[in-house]
Every structure is written in C-alpha cells, then in structure tokens.
Enzyme design. Structure first.
Site, short mmCIF file in Angstrom:
data_model
loop_
_atom_site.label_atom_id
_atom_site.label_comp_id
_atom_site.label_asym_id
_atom_site.label_seq_id
_atom_site.Cartn_x
_atom_site.Cartn_y
_atom_site.Cartn_z
N TYR A 62 0.82 -1.22 0.00
CA TYR A 62 0.00 0.00 0.00
C TYR A 62 0.85 1.27 0.00
CZ TYR A 62 -4.56 -2.26 0.63
OH TYR A 62 -5.70 -2.97 0.46
N GLU A 76 1.79 5.78 -7.29
CA GLU A 76 0.69 6.40 -8.02
C GLU A 76 0.87 7.90 -8.08
OE1 GLU A 76 -3.30 5.48 -6.91
OE2 GLU A 76 -3.03 3.34 -7.25
#
Lengths: 268, 310
Positions: free
Chosen positions: A169, A176
């Site tokens: 994560y 991202e």
C-alpha cells in the site's frame, strides 16, 4: 426462490472473482516475461491491452457491490465508495497517464536498472505500481474466489491478503502519486483530453489542472477515508464480509482488519 | 433521584452519577452535566436511554422539556442515561451565514476583477448582458438566503456540529467558484435573448415562491420553538410536501436555462439529489406521524418534491 437467487449470486461472485484473478495473473505474467526478456522498457507494450481490459473490467465491481450490499448500512458504503474511487483513479491513470507518459517519452519513461526498480519506486513509479496492483488484485480475487466458491479460504491465503498490503500500500500510493507527478509535463504539453472554451455549453476541462487537483486530493483523501472508516468502526465487521474492496487507501483499516482476521482464524 | 451517566463504551462519564429532584426535567440534567463538565454545554449532549441488549430499533432520545421521571420505567429513583458528545456545536445561523457568504463574495470577484489573466486570458473582455443579469440574480439569491437565515427560518435544532461548517462551506464555495468561473469567462458564449429572458423570469418567480414557502413554514412553528410537527398547507404545499425544495430546484433551473453552463447543471443535479434525500425523509416522517390514528389527522396524498416524478 431466495435459495436459488443466493446460489446464483454465489456463482456469479465466484466466477467473477476467478475471471478477474486470471485476468490480472495474465497481466502479471506478461509483465514479468517482458521484463525478463526485453527489460523494463518493453513491459508496457506487452501488457497494455490486457491491462486496460482488466482494469476496465473492474467496473463490474459495481455490480458486485450491488449484489453484496442490500443489507448493509449507509455507513458501510464508504468502503464501496473507496473502492470505486480507487478503481476510477487507477483506471484513469492506466488509461491516460501511463499511456501518455510512454507515448511521449518514446517508451522509456525513466532510466531503470534491472532489479533496481524494486528498491527505488519513484524511478519506476508506473511499472512498480502496476506490478503491485496486479499482485494485490491476484491475492484479493483469488481470496474471494475461493471464499465464494468453496466457502472458505486457506489460511496462507488469508495471511497473504492481510500482510502483503503492509508493504504494497505505501509503495503503491507513492508510485501512483509519483506517476502522476512525473507525467505532468507530458500532460500539459499534449493537451490531451482537454475541452476548451468557447463552446455552446460553456464547458472547460483541463487535464493538467485536473491532475494537479487529483494530486492534492490523493493523500489527504486517503486519510479522510481512513478517518471516516474509523468513525464508523462498528459497522466494519459486517461490511467486510460483503465488500470485495481492498482499496489501497485504507491502510489503517486493513491493519485493524488484519489483527481481527488473523486472530479470528487462530481461535476458529 | 439519581441519574447514572454512561458513555457508549460503558464508562461512567460522571463518577457517582448526578443527584436531582424527583420532578427534575431533562433540561435540568443537561445543566447539571454542564456544571460538572464545563465543555459539555447542553447542545453538545446527546442523551438517550440505553438500548436493551439485542433489540434493534432506534434509541429513545431524551427531550429537554420532558420530566426525567417519564423515562424511568419501574424504578423511579434511578435512571441510567447514555451520553454522547456531539462535538463542538455552532448555531445554524452561523453555519448558514458562512456557507452562503462564500458564493456571495466569490461570484462578484470573478465578474468585476481581472482574475482570468491568471489563467492566461489577457486583455479586455466583453461582458454580455446575460452575464450582468446572472450576477444580479446570483447575488440576490444568496443575499435572500442570508436574510432568511436571520429573519425567517425557525430551526428545529438549535445547533449543528462544527465539522458541518467545513463540509458545507466546501460544497457551496467550491460550486460557487466552479460556476462563477464559467459564467464570467472571457470566452463565454451567451444564449439567445428569448431563452435568457425565459430563464431569468421563471427563476425569479420561483425565488419569490420559495420565499413565500419559507414564510408558510415559519408560521407552522411557534416562536417558543416547541418543535412539534404540523401538516404543511397552503400554496404549493397542498400539492407537494417539500414545496420549498421544489421552488429552489426550479429557480436554479431558471438560472441554468439563462446561463447555460455544464457547471451550473452539475450543481443543479447535485443539489436536487441532496434535497430529494431530505424531502424523502421529511415526507416519510410526516406520513408516519400523521397516520390517522388516535385522533391525529391523516397525512394527505401528496407529491414528495418533484411532480410528476417523485
């Protein structure tokens, strides 16, 4: 009748989860194959089509939610919303950002040295993020595929589901955000997906500014989601049984769920 | 009587409970709590009866004017009350004032000041009549809302959580900016003259109707704030439960017909969804309350908010 519908639902859910699992696994396979054979720069071309397909198929998640959620409270829908937003952002990124980036930099976004990209996510933001997302999806979908079809999931899979995210994560989010950031100059130059005024409906859309807003919202948005989930903690156990969301943005939530799920499996 | 105050986790909020006279009201209890814990002023307290284990239903909220004894079943000397801190509260007037102030200020800024040169649009810009009328319409609308907040509305709850200030301001200010940017844009394309006139006239009629609806609603409530529900009647309320929302939606429609921006229509849709949500809840509440039994009138068949759809 109710029995038949619920069986139908289970069949749909397991079929869906397994199909998506195979889809993502395929993407991972092509990615790794291309990586080994041609190096990092060839990966995108190898996976582009299946990747876009798999990501777009995530729109079927919406149907999954509808099937799973007749009986959960509104608060629990936060999980859905998080997942849908997660899907939307990933989809937008894959379809547009990554494509743009590759297109405008001649297929060689940044210098990558072999295995270094595992250690330096900001260098290969796009690639690493995709790899992680594949892996997460694979784990997630196989988990749910098994759960729905067989009614249980092996404990090693359970462990994987709740543990791999610990690393994936944070690196996922970093990559991202990094990807969008790196793509910004190309987005501005290409003027792709922009709608300019004057037009009859007095509408404008600037992809560059939209991306900047996305960047601004991304990380705080994740924390906001976390906060909302925390506040609505009581309905979480119920939620979790139904949602197939593994939204990368709910790190704390997943941590809590991990503790719960792994301890539950111990006592079970 | 002794009141034991517990939080939802079971912890005693005030050790040893609170001693009150047998005839004490909930309001007295609230004052006593505030006296013991300074930061919990009455509007911040949510007091409910503990739910019986296993029962679903909604918890019973203690109403300030009622006597505590009314909530005791059986044991008249002891009462256990569940306490929840609602967080910092602001009055509704404050909330509405700040959320409406944003659009009232931002829109004229986009109209009067050369903000667009920061977006790369240099030079003089042509201002069409429709843009000027839109400015007047918009500012009148938000000015009207602020005036209604202070002079017309009678609120059922005195306060709202502080977090709502940020949430609501974000909503109004963001949409206000979004629309203002597009309508006052140097490259704005106006609609035809007739369409503009129809839009603004219709919108204005709806704004005035909206004001009248608010006056009717105000007269349903007594000044002392009893907060009891009444069946709304008169004017459009004879046809539709939430005529005030209906007129509000239509006046935005009028604005959008005249100005024709996607931004405006997006705002219209979102606002309509929010108001429809509220209207459905209100309609349901009124139908449940006025069920025609025990001498209560029966709630008449009416549209909820937007005939002929809902």
């Amino acid at each position: 009748m109710a029995g038949f519908l619920s069986a139908l639902r289970r069949i749909y859910l397991s079929l869906y989860n397994w199909t998506v699992f195979i889809g993502w696994f395929q993407v991972l396979y092509f990615a790794v194959k291309a990586l080994r054979e041609g190096g990092p720069t060839t990966v995108y071309d190898a996976v582009e089509k299946p990747l876009q397909l798999a990501q777009t198929a995530a729109v079927l998640e919406v149907l999954v939610f509808i099937l799973c959620h007749e009986d959960t409270a509104w608060d629990c829908r936060i999980g859905e919303i998080a997942s849908v937003s997660d899907f939307a952002s990933n989809w937008i990124e894959i379809i547009s950002c990554l494509g743009n980036l590759v297109e405008h930099s001649g297929g060689n976004p940044y210098t990558i040295r072999g295995h270094m990209f595992l250690l330096a996510p900001w260098l290969s933001a796009g690639l690493l993020q995709r790899l992680e997302f594949f892996w997460q999806s694979i784990i997630r979908y196989s988990f749910f595929g098994m759960k729905e079809a067989l009614g249980f999931a092996p404990s090693w899979l359970l462990w994987l589901r709740y543990s791999t995210f610990l690393i994936l994560y944070p690196t996922g989010i970093t990559s991202e955000v990094g990807l969008i950031y790196v793509a910004l100059p190309f987005i501005k130059a290409s003027e792709k997906y922009c709608i300019r005024m004057p037009n009859k409906w007095n509408f404008t859309f600037d992809y560059f500014y939209a991306s900047i807003i996305a960047l601004a919202i991304y990380v705080p948005g994740m924390f906001l989601m976390l906060l909302i989930i925390q506040v609505n903690k009581d309905c979480l156990p119920n939620c979790f049984n139904h949602i197939s969301s593994g939204s990368p943005h709910m790190y704390g939530y997943m941590l809590g769920q991990r503790k719960k799920a792994l301890s539950k499996s111990k006592t079970a | 009587m002794k009141v034991t105050l517990v939080s939802r986790s079971g912890r005693e909020v005030i050790k040893g409970g609170i001693e009150l006279a047998d005839g004490a009201t909930v309001s007295d209890l609230q004052e006593a709590i505030h006296g013991r814990i300074k930061k919990y002023y009455p509007s911040r307290q949510r007091l409910t009866l503990p739910l019986q284990a296993g029962s679903q239903g909604k918890p019973i909220v203690l109403v300030p004017k009622s006597k505590l004894a009314d909530y005791c079943d059986g044991n008249a000397n002891n009462l256990t009350v569940l306490f929840k801190d609602l967080g910092i509260q602001v009055s509704y007037s404050t909330l509405f004032f700040w959320e409406y102030l944003g659009p009232l200020i931002i829109y004229p800024i986009c109209y009067y000041f050369p903000v667009y040169k920061y977006f790369g649009y240099e030079g003089e810009r042509v201002v069409y009549p429709v843009q000027t009328y839109a400015l007047y319409y918009w500012c009148f609308h938000y000015f009207k809302r602020i005036m209604e907040t202070f002079f017309i509305h009678r609120f059922s709850h005195a306060t709202s959580p502080l977090s709502n200030v940020f949430r609501n301001c974000a909503y109004y200010w963001t949409f206000g900016t979004y629309i203002a940017y597009h309508v006052n844009h140097p490259l704005y394309t106006p609609v035809g003259d007739l369409q503009m006139k129809i839009g603004f006239t219709f919108g204005l009629i709806c704004q005035i109707s909206n004001l009248y609806c608010h006056l009717i609603l105000r007269n349903l409530r007594s000044p002392s704030g009893n907060g009891g529900y009444q069946i709304p009647g008169g004017f459009l309320f004879n046809i539709v439960t939430c005529a005030n929302y209906t007129t509000e939606i239509y006046q935005w429609l009028g604005f959008n017909i005249a100005t024709q921006t996607i931004a405006g229509y997006v705002f219209l849709i979102v606002a309509s969804l929010i108001m429809t949500n509220w209207a459905l809840a209100k309609h349901r509440r009124l139908k449940k309350l006025f069920d025609g039994k025990e001498g209560r009138p029966r709630y008449p068949r009416r549209w909820v908010i937007l005939p002929p759809f809902i």
